[in-house]
Design a protein around this motif. Sequence first.
Motif, PDB file in Angstrom:
ATOM      1  N   GLY A 185      20.139  -6.385  -8.659  1.00  0.00           N
ATOM      2  CA  GLY A 185      19.893  -7.342  -7.582  1.00  0.00           C
ATOM      3  C   GLY A 185      19.547  -6.728  -6.252  1.00  0.00           C
ATOM      4  O   GLY A 185      19.669  -7.391  -5.214  1.00  0.00           O
ATOM      5  N   ASP A 186      19.099  -5.485  -6.249  1.00  0.00           N
ATOM      6  CA  ASP A 186      18.677  -4.846  -5.005  1.00  0.00           C
ATOM      7  C   ASP A 186      17.159  -4.876  -4.927  1.00  0.00           C
ATOM      8  O   ASP A 186      16.465  -5.079  -5.937  1.00  0.00           O
ATOM      9  CB  ASP A 186      19.170  -3.401  -4.955  1.00  0.00           C
ATOM     10  CG  ASP A 186      19.420  -2.930  -3.520  1.00  0.00           C
ATOM     11  OD1 ASP A 186      18.956  -3.609  -2.587  1.00  0.00           O
ATOM     12  OD2 ASP A 186      20.080  -1.881  -3.344  1.00  0.00           O
ATOM     13  N   ILE A 187      16.619  -4.669  -3.725  1.00  0.00           N
ATOM     14  CA  ILE A 187      15.175  -4.594  -3.547  1.00  0.00           C
ATOM     15  C   ILE A 187      14.873  -3.357  -2.720  1.00  0.00           C
ATOM     16  O   ILE A 187      15.479  -3.138  -1.664  1.00  0.00           O
ATOM     17  CB  ILE A 187      14.609  -5.884  -2.894  1.00  0.00           C
ATOM     18  CG1 ILE A 187      13.076  -5.846  -2.864  1.00  0.00           C
ATOM     19  CG2 ILE A 187      15.187  -6.137  -1.519  1.00  0.00           C
ATOM     20  CD1 ILE A 187      12.434  -7.187  -2.583  1.00  0.00           C
ATOM     21  N   ILE A 188      13.980  -2.524  -3.219  1.00  0.00           N
ATOM     22  CA  ILE A 188      13.695  -1.257  -2.581  1.00  0.00           C
ATOM     23  C   ILE A 188      12.207  -1.146  -2.291  1.00  0.00           C
ATOM     24  O   ILE A 188      11.375  -1.787  -2.931  1.00  0.00           O
ATOM     25  CB  ILE A 188      14.158  -0.065  -3.442  1.00  0.00           C
ATOM     26  CG1 ILE A 188      13.458  -0.078  -4.804  1.00  0.00           C
ATOM     27  CG2 ILE A 188      15.667  -0.071  -3.608  1.00  0.00           C
ATOM     28  CD1 ILE A 188      13.814   1.095  -5.682  1.00  0.00           C
ATOM     29  N   THR A 189      11.864  -0.315  -1.305  1.00  0.00           N
ATOM     30  CA  THR A 189      10.480  -0.064  -0.933  1.00  0.00           C
ATOM     31  C   THR A 189       9.978   1.163  -1.671  1.00  0.00           C
ATOM     32  O   THR A 189      10.546   2.252  -1.544  1.00  0.00           O
ATOM     33  CB  THR A 189      10.349   0.162   0.585  1.00  0.00           C
ATOM     34  OG1 THR A 189      10.912  -0.957   1.283  1.00  0.00           O
ATOM     35  CG2 THR A 189       8.894   0.321   0.985  1.00  0.00           C
ATOM     36  N   LEU A 190       8.902   0.989  -2.441  1.00  0.00           N
ATOM     37  CA  LEU A 190       8.317   2.117  -3.168  1.00  0.00           C
ATOM     38  C   LEU A 190       7.361   2.907  -2.293  1.00  0.00           C
ATOM     39  O   LEU A 190       7.160   4.099  -2.504  1.00  0.00           O
ATOM     40  CB  LEU A 190       7.583   1.615  -4.414  1.00  0.00           C
ATOM     41  CG  LEU A 190       8.437   0.923  -5.472  1.00  0.00           C
ATOM     42  CD1 LEU A 190       7.563   0.466  -6.632  1.00  0.00           C
ATOM     43  CD2 LEU A 190       9.554   1.839  -5.967  1.00  0.00           C
ATOM     44  N   GLY A 191       6.749   2.253  -1.321  1.00  0.00           N
ATOM     45  CA  GLY A 191       5.850   2.964  -0.422  1.00  0.00           C
ATOM     46  C   GLY A 191       4.619   2.161  -0.076  1.00  0.00           C
ATOM     47  O   GLY A 191       4.365   1.084  -0.605  1.00  0.00           O
ATOM     48  N   ARG A 192       3.840   2.721   0.811  1.00  0.00           N
ATOM     49  CA  ARG A 192       2.595   2.114   1.278  1.00  0.00           C
ATOM     50  C   ARG A 192       1.543   2.284   0.192  1.00  0.00           C
ATOM     51  O   ARG A 192       1.302   3.382  -0.281  1.00  0.00           O
ATOM     52  CB  ARG A 192       2.171   2.807   2.567  1.00  0.00           C
ATOM     53  CG  ARG A 192       1.130   2.129   3.403  1.00  0.00           C
ATOM     54  CD  ARG A 192       1.118   2.757   4.796  1.00  0.00           C
ATOM     55  NE  ARG A 192       0.046   2.244   5.641  1.00  0.00           N
ATOM     56  CZ  ARG A 192      -1.068   2.912   5.908  1.00  0.00           C
ATOM     57  NH1 ARG A 192      -1.252   4.111   5.396  1.00  0.00           N
ATOM     58  NH2 ARG A 192      -1.985   2.391   6.692  1.00  0.00           N
ATOM     59  N   ASN A 193       0.908   1.175  -0.197  1.00  0.00           N
ATOM     60  CA  ASN A 193       0.046   1.185  -1.377  1.00  0.00           C
ATOM     61  C   ASN A 193      -1.399   0.915  -1.001  1.00  0.00           C
ATOM     62  O   ASN A 193      -1.721  -0.133  -0.442  1.00  0.00           O
ATOM     63  CB  ASN A 193       0.528   0.132  -2.378  1.00  0.00           C
ATOM     64  CG  ASN A 193      -0.131   0.269  -3.732  1.00  0.00           C
ATOM     65  OD1 ASN A 193      -1.344   0.246  -3.839  1.00  0.00           O
ATOM     66  ND2 ASN A 193       0.676   0.400  -4.768  1.00  0.00           N
ATOM     67  N   ARG A 194      -2.280   1.855  -1.341  1.00  0.00           N
ATOM     68  CA  ARG A 194      -3.699   1.696  -1.032  1.00  0.00           C
ATOM     69  C   ARG A 194      -4.465   0.993  -2.144  1.00  0.00           C
ATOM     70  O   ARG A 194      -5.688   0.998  -2.171  1.00  0.00           O
ATOM     71  CB  ARG A 194      -4.329   3.059  -0.746  1.00  0.00           C
ATOM     72  CG  ARG A 194      -3.911   3.633   0.592  1.00  0.00           C
ATOM     73  CD  ARG A 194      -4.761   4.827   0.977  1.00  0.00           C
ATOM     74  NE  ARG A 194      -4.441   5.283   2.309  1.00  0.00           N
ATOM     75  CZ  ARG A 194      -4.981   4.794   3.413  1.00  0.00           C
ATOM     76  NH1 ARG A 194      -5.876   3.829   3.330  1.00  0.00           N
ATOM     77  NH2 ARG A 194      -4.648   5.256   4.591  1.00  0.00           N
ATOM     78  N   TYR A 247       2.949  -2.845   1.432  1.00  0.00           N
ATOM     79  CA  TYR A 247       4.036  -1.966   0.995  1.00  0.00           C
ATOM     80  C   TYR A 247       4.565  -2.503  -0.332  1.00  0.00           C
ATOM     81  O   TYR A 247       4.944  -3.671  -0.431  1.00  0.00           O
ATOM     82  CB  TYR A 247       5.162  -1.926   2.033  1.00  0.00           C
ATOM     83  CG  TYR A 247       4.932  -0.912   3.128  1.00  0.00           C
ATOM     84  CD1 TYR A 247       5.494   0.356   3.066  1.00  0.00           C
ATOM     85  CD2 TYR A 247       4.128  -1.220   4.229  1.00  0.00           C
ATOM     86  CE1 TYR A 247       5.277   1.293   4.072  1.00  0.00           C
ATOM     87  CE2 TYR A 247       3.901  -0.291   5.235  1.00  0.00           C
ATOM     88  CZ  TYR A 247       4.489   0.964   5.150  1.00  0.00           C
ATOM     89  OH  TYR A 247       4.261   1.894   6.151  1.00  0.00           O
ATOM     90  N   GLN A 248       4.589  -1.643  -1.339  1.00  0.00           N
ATOM     91  CA  GLN A 248       5.011  -2.079  -2.663  1.00  0.00           C
ATOM     92  C   GLN A 248       6.532  -2.082  -2.782  1.00  0.00           C
ATOM     93  O   GLN A 248       7.224  -1.211  -2.243  1.00  0.00           O
ATOM     94  CB  GLN A 248       4.410  -1.184  -3.749  1.00  0.00           C
ATOM     95  CG  GLN A 248       4.589  -1.755  -5.153  1.00  0.00           C
ATOM     96  CD  GLN A 248       3.662  -1.117  -6.162  1.00  0.00           C
ATOM     97  OE1 GLN A 248       2.860  -0.249  -5.825  1.00  0.00           O
ATOM     98  NE2 GLN A 248       3.756  -1.545  -7.412  1.00  0.00           N
ATOM     99  N   LEU A 249       7.047  -3.077  -3.519  1.00  0.00           N
ATOM    100  CA  LEU A 249       8.485  -3.295  -3.653  1.00  0.00           C
ATOM    101  C   LEU A 249       8.908  -3.229  -5.113  1.00  0.00           C
ATOM    102  O   LEU A 249       8.089  -3.361  -6.020  1.00  0.00           O
ATOM    103  CB  LEU A 249       8.870  -4.662  -3.085  1.00  0.00           C
ATOM    104  CG  LEU A 249       8.363  -5.014  -1.682  1.00  0.00           C
ATOM    105  CD1 LEU A 249       8.635  -6.485  -1.388  1.00  0.00           C
ATOM    106  CD2 LEU A 249       9.016  -4.125  -0.634  1.00  0.00           C
TER     107      LEU A 249
END
Length: 533
Positions: free
Chosen positions: A219-228, A211-213
């Motif tokens: 200073g936040d960290i978010i999930t960009l999505g599942r990365n193939r 999962y790409q971040l």
Amino acid sequence: MLINPTTNPIPPSTSSKHVTKRNNMRHESLLANIFNKFDNLICSFLDKPLRPSIDPKHVLSGHCAPVDELPPTICDVVEGSLPSSLDGAYIRNGPNPQFVPKGRPLHFFEGDGMLHMIKISRGKVTFCSRYVKTHKHMSEREAGYPFAIGVFSSFNGLPAAMARLLLIGARILSVAIGQYDPENHGSGTANVSVAMFGGGLFALCEADIPYQLKVTRNGDIITLGRNRLHTNNNNNKNKDEQPFLRMTAHPKVDHLTGEAFAYEYDVIRPFLTYFRINSNGRKQKGVPISDVDGCTVMHDFCVTENYAIFPDGQIMVKPVWVLSGKPPVGVDFSKVPRLGIIPRYAEDDREMWWVDVPGLNMMHCINGWEEEGAIVLVGSNGLVVDQFLENFRYAELRLEKITINLDKRTVQRQMYVYAAVTNHTSWVGVVKLDLELANVDGGDCTVASRLYGPGCNGGEPFFVPREPNNREADEDDGYLVTYVYDENTQISKFLVMDAKSPALDIIAAVKLPQRVPDGFHGLFVSESDLTKL
């Protein structure tokens, strides 16, 4: 109730859509209630008595209790000062279930991945805790209830196992509850590690793809999505290439070439597939390893200048074990552990060879290099491997130096001391080892140590070089960073230790606004690398 006649009326077509949506919601709610009641019945009447390793009352107690998400929050340096070379972000991953199940079995390894990140930039320090927004996490959040199958806990006796499999199948196949689709969107928790390769930052577990971040400026960290990883395996014209469904949580990154080396293991052939990810983040064609006859839980491996080395141990995934009322993950004591050696850039497995290494169940490979005619590995070996799945602190992890003679194809082993300081319930300290000293009359190779103090529990330390671009610097010229929780004060701190000092002196401590629970692996990302990301 009177309706204001001046309010704009809802068009008939829209009204019809709203009625359909309400009916679907009622149907979905009814099915959800039915499924949840069946789940409760399984827990109440079919589960065997919960052993400590899958009992939430035990698993989620003390410093392992989950915490809520926390947005970026300003922190104070309460001791010393932070060196400028620590400008960047330290991100630690670990299991943190979003729901505390009532009577439903749960293993520590199965909690939702949560990232605890401290970001340092020119004296400003922030801390946040954020879930990795996996498909499992989002589906359960929408349902408001934990329902996904856990391979360590859900198969608690044959009746409970069969009932849960039928129930999860009904959830997936139900049109109304079809928001959970593990076949197409994965079922992993992304709770093991954090890695940076191919121009991206990723949260990983070995049951899913990365999962790409993204780390934001505030200073936040978010999930960009599942990365193939830029693969098109679903439409791949090469029939020899297997679908990319999962990946090790411990890829090895060559910082000179920018490549990453990884693998996936499966319950069907090929049980093991080795592959490379180029510097642009594109997964290359996999190399199926034919001489593996079952699904071994290979948690880590090693890559040197010319070789990749795979530990084939006794922890296995065998679905047939479910028929005897056991979890599908367990220990096969009849199997002889071995090491597999394959050229680093192999295009097939014809040059792979194996050497038996009885008693070696390598959990992590700490380092590896090549000497004249040999490969040298340093890794942790679980001496009581059956305890690893029950309580990994009781597995008696010992540090070993393993020398593989490439000509004779033999192995020589040296066992050292514990690589971490534990009291079987907490990580209470850290030690620094110099393996060269152990070669001198079998001497003690401990050259530095620090105990965190009574009631304190620390996480895995991470080394950050003081001058990362200085190749002439000593290999221990830098800092050890970690999170430590003090149950006496109920305060977590971010500690910075001098890696060269005999006592691993604390040179800075940051008070965190929230407790950091027990977890797994972390990563420090420099400010310059954050800018590139």
